[in-house]
Design a protein around this motif. Structure first.
Motif, PDB file in Angstrom:
ATOM      1  N   LYS A 165       0.828  -1.202   0.000  1.00 57.57           N
ATOM      2  CA  LYS A 165       0.000   0.000   0.000  1.00 57.57           C
ATOM      3  C   LYS A 165       0.869   1.261   0.000  1.00 57.57           C
ATOM      4  O   LYS A 165       0.551   2.248  -0.667  1.00 57.57           O
ATOM      5  N   LYS A 166       1.976   1.221   0.722  1.00 58.06           N
ATOM      6  CA  LYS A 166       2.911   2.358   0.716  1.00 58.06           C
ATOM      7  C   LYS A 166       3.483   2.550  -0.685  1.00 58.06           C
ATOM      8  O   LYS A 166       3.638   3.687  -1.165  1.00 58.06           O
ATOM      9  N   LEU A 167       3.767   1.454  -1.358  1.00 60.61           N
ATOM     10  CA  LEU A 167       4.308   1.533  -2.708  1.00 60.61           C
ATOM     11  C   LEU A 167       3.305   2.131  -3.680  1.00 60.61           C
ATOM     12  O   LEU A 167       3.680   2.872  -4.596  1.00 60.61           O
ATOM     13  N   PHE A 168       2.035   1.825  -3.511  1.00 58.31           N
ATOM     14  CA  PHE A 168       1.024   2.440  -4.380  1.00 58.31           C
ATOM     15  C   PHE A 168       1.107   3.954  -4.304  1.00 58.31           C
ATOM     16  O   PHE A 168       1.018   4.656  -5.315  1.00 58.31           O
ATOM     17  N   GLU A 169       1.270   4.475  -3.080  1.00 59.94           N
ATOM     18  CA  GLU A 169       1.364   5.921  -2.906  1.00 59.94           C
ATOM     19  C   GLU A 169       2.643   6.477  -3.530  1.00 59.94           C
ATOM     20  O   GLU A 169       2.627   7.537  -4.162  1.00 59.94           O
ATOM     21  N   ILE A 170       3.737   5.747  -3.378  1.00 60.00           N
ATOM     22  CA  ILE A 170       5.000   6.184  -3.983  1.00 60.00           C
ATOM     23  C   ILE A 170       4.871   6.194  -5.506  1.00 60.00           C
ATOM     24  O   ILE A 170       5.243   7.164  -6.176  1.00 60.00           O
ATOM     25  N   ALA A 174       5.590   9.818  -7.077  1.00 58.75           N
ATOM     26  CA  ALA A 174       7.002  10.076  -7.370  1.00 58.75           C
ATOM     27  C   ALA A 174       7.322   9.811  -8.840  1.00 58.75           C
ATOM     28  O   ALA A 174       6.688   8.956  -9.470  1.00 58.75           O
ATOM     29  N   PRO A 175       8.295  10.515  -9.402  1.00 57.13           N
ATOM     30  CA  PRO A 175       8.763  10.192 -10.753  1.00 57.13           C
ATOM     31  C   PRO A 175       9.271   8.757 -10.807  1.00 57.13           C
ATOM     32  O   PRO A 175       9.672   8.188  -9.779  1.00 57.13           O
ATOM     33  N   LEU A 176       9.298   8.169 -11.983  1.00 60.68           N
ATOM     34  CA  LEU A 176       9.573   6.743 -12.139  1.00 60.68           C
ATOM     35  C   LEU A 176      10.880   6.314 -11.483  1.00 60.68           C
ATOM     36  O   LEU A 176      10.907   5.360 -10.709  1.00 60.68           O
ATOM     37  N   THR A 177      11.966   6.991 -11.795  1.00 63.39           N
ATOM     38  CA  THR A 177      13.265   6.572 -11.251  1.00 63.39           C
ATOM     39  C   THR A 177      13.269   6.646  -9.729  1.00 63.39           C
ATOM     40  O   THR A 177      13.763   5.730  -9.051  1.00 63.39           O
ATOM     41  N   GLU A 178      12.717   7.718  -9.173  1.00 66.31           N
ATOM     42  CA  GLU A 178      12.638   7.839  -7.720  1.00 66.31           C
ATOM     43  C   GLU A 178      11.751   6.755  -7.130  1.00 66.31           C
ATOM     44  O   GLU A 178      12.077   6.170  -6.086  1.00 66.31           O
ATOM     45  N   ALA A 179      10.634   6.474  -7.798  1.00 72.91           N
ATOM     46  CA  ALA A 179       9.721   5.450  -7.305  1.00 72.91           C
ATOM     47  C   ALA A 179      10.398   4.089  -7.264  1.00 72.91           C
ATOM     48  O   ALA A 179      10.247   3.322  -6.309  1.00 72.91           O
ATOM     49  N   ARG A 182      12.987   4.091  -4.386  1.00 73.47           N
ATOM     50  CA  ARG A 182      12.343   3.980  -3.077  1.00 73.47           C
ATOM     51  C   ARG A 182      11.741   2.598  -2.861  1.00 73.47           C
ATOM     52  O   ARG A 182      11.648   2.116  -1.731  1.00 73.47           O
ATOM     53  N   SER A 183      11.341   1.946  -3.938  1.00 68.13           N
ATOM     54  CA  SER A 183      10.770   0.603  -3.798  1.00 68.13           C
ATOM     55  C   SER A 183      11.812  -0.390  -3.299  1.00 68.13           C
ATOM     56  O   SER A 183      11.483  -1.351  -2.595  1.00 68.13           O
ATOM     57  N   VAL A 184      13.070  -0.164  -3.631  1.00 70.04           N
ATOM     58  CA  VAL A 184      14.144  -1.029  -3.139  1.00 70.04           C
ATOM     59  C   VAL A 184      14.213  -0.965  -1.610  1.00 70.04           C
ATOM     60  O   VAL A 184      14.370  -1.996  -0.936  1.00 70.04           O
ATOM     61  N   GLU A 185      14.068   0.245  -1.063  1.00 70.24           N
ATOM     62  CA  GLU A 185      14.108   0.403   0.387  1.00 70.24           C
ATOM     63  C   GLU A 185      12.881  -0.208   1.054  1.00 70.24           C
ATOM     64  O   GLU A 185      12.980  -0.794   2.140  1.00 70.24           O
ATOM     65  N   VAL A 190      10.785  -4.861   4.644  1.00 71.33           N
ATOM     66  CA  VAL A 190       9.885  -5.916   5.125  1.00 71.33           C
ATOM     67  C   VAL A 190      10.650  -7.000   5.866  1.00 71.33           C
ATOM     68  O   VAL A 190      10.071  -7.760   6.649  1.00 71.33           O
ATOM     69  N   PHE A 191      11.955  -7.082   5.651  1.00 72.79           N
ATOM     70  CA  PHE A 191      12.746  -8.135   6.292  1.00 72.79           C
ATOM     71  C   PHE A 191      13.102  -7.807   7.739  1.00 72.79           C
ATOM     72  O   PHE A 191      13.733  -8.617   8.419  1.00 72.79           O
ATOM     73  N   THR A 192      12.667  -6.632   8.209  1.00 73.39           N
ATOM     74  CA  THR A 192      12.825  -6.344   9.634  1.00 73.39           C
ATOM     75  C   THR A 192      11.743  -7.029  10.448  1.00 73.39           C
ATOM     76  O   THR A 192      11.864  -7.131  11.676  1.00 73.39           O
ATOM     77  N   ALA A 193      10.689  -7.500   9.796  1.00 69.81           N
ATOM     78  CA  ALA A 193       9.568  -8.147  10.496  1.00 69.81           C
ATOM     79  C   ALA A 193       9.761  -9.663  10.494  1.00 69.81           C
ATOM     80  O   ALA A 193       9.951 -10.265   9.432  1.00 69.81           O
ATOM     81  N   PRO A 194       9.714 -10.301  11.662  1.00 73.16           N
ATOM     82  CA  PRO A 194       9.878 -11.759  11.716  1.00 73.16           C
ATOM     83  C   PRO A 194       8.869 -12.505  10.844  1.00 73.16           C
ATOM     84  O   PRO A 194       9.193 -13.572  10.299  1.00 73.16           O
TER      85      PRO A 194
END
Length: 213
Positions: A165-170, A174-179, A182-185, A190-194
């Motif tokens: 859902k956060k990615l949908f907003e990004i 955001a412009p394509l390259t920035e989007a 940011r999607s990489v981050e 998500v890997f911080t969550a067990p």
């Protein structure tokens, strides 16, 4: 926890999903009061649009004005055949604003301008071919089909759904390259969550089990 896995938005009864704001709401507005008034609308629609869980609009009748805005910010739209759509604000001398901006993405710029500039009400049959809704379902099946859709979109981890859902907003803002950057981050986050590793292991075990069968 007690937090919902999905949110369903629908109207009471069978006549309307939402007929939008009452005309009396516009009476005696000054520019300052108008800004405050529409700001509440903006915050409502923004909260639905950015909710970290899937949102489903079960459109069970008239879907007008802010009602159409609510439908547009939902992730999924299911509608009964007799549903109608429109933004009549222009007829009373005020523009359609806030998340009605999304209408052109759903039905194309030319048709969106027509709907907004005429202020007319359109049947679902007139707009369905433009991609406004995900599915048209009989009125007596709306509840069952909505529940089925909830089951499909609410079966994933809270972590991944919130990230998507956060990615949908990004992607929307955001412009394509920035989007993409940011999607990489977001992916890494998500890997911080067990539960991410747990879900990967669970899915892997299920796939291996199917192969052995």
């Amino acid at each position: 926890g007690d937090a919902p896995l999905a949110v369903v938005l629908t109207g009471a009864g069978t006549k309307a999903f939402s007929a939008g704001m009452h005309l009396a709401a516009f009476a005696d507005l000054t520019p300052e009061r108008a800004r405050e008034f529409i700001g509440k609308n903006r915050r409502l629609l923004g909260a639905i649009r950015t909710a970290p869980v899937p949102t489903i609009a079960a459109i069970n009748g008239h879907c007008l004005g802010t009602g159409l805005g609510i439908a547009l910010v939902a992730d999924i739209r299911l509608a009964v055949p007799h549903a109608t759509f429109g933004v009549p604000e222009i007829k009373v001398g005020v523009p359609s604003v806030c998340d009605i901006a999304l209408l052109q993405q759903h039905i194309g710029l030319a048709k969106a301008k027509e709907v907004i500039l005429t202020g007319d009400t359109y049947s679902l049959a007139e707009l369905a071919s433009y991609g406004l809704v995900n599915a048209v379902v009989p009125a007596d099946r709306l509840v069952a089909e909505t529940k089925r859709m909830v089951a499909r979109v609410a079966r994933h981890t809270r972590t991944v759904t919130a990230a998507q859902k956060k990615l949908f907003e990004i992607w929307q803002n955001a412009p394509l390259t920035e989007a993409i950057d940011r999607s990489v981050e977001v992916f890494a986050g998500v890997f911080t969550a067990p539960e991410t590793a747990e879900q990967i292991d669970r899915h892997g075990a299920a796939v291996r089990g199917k192969r052995r069968a």
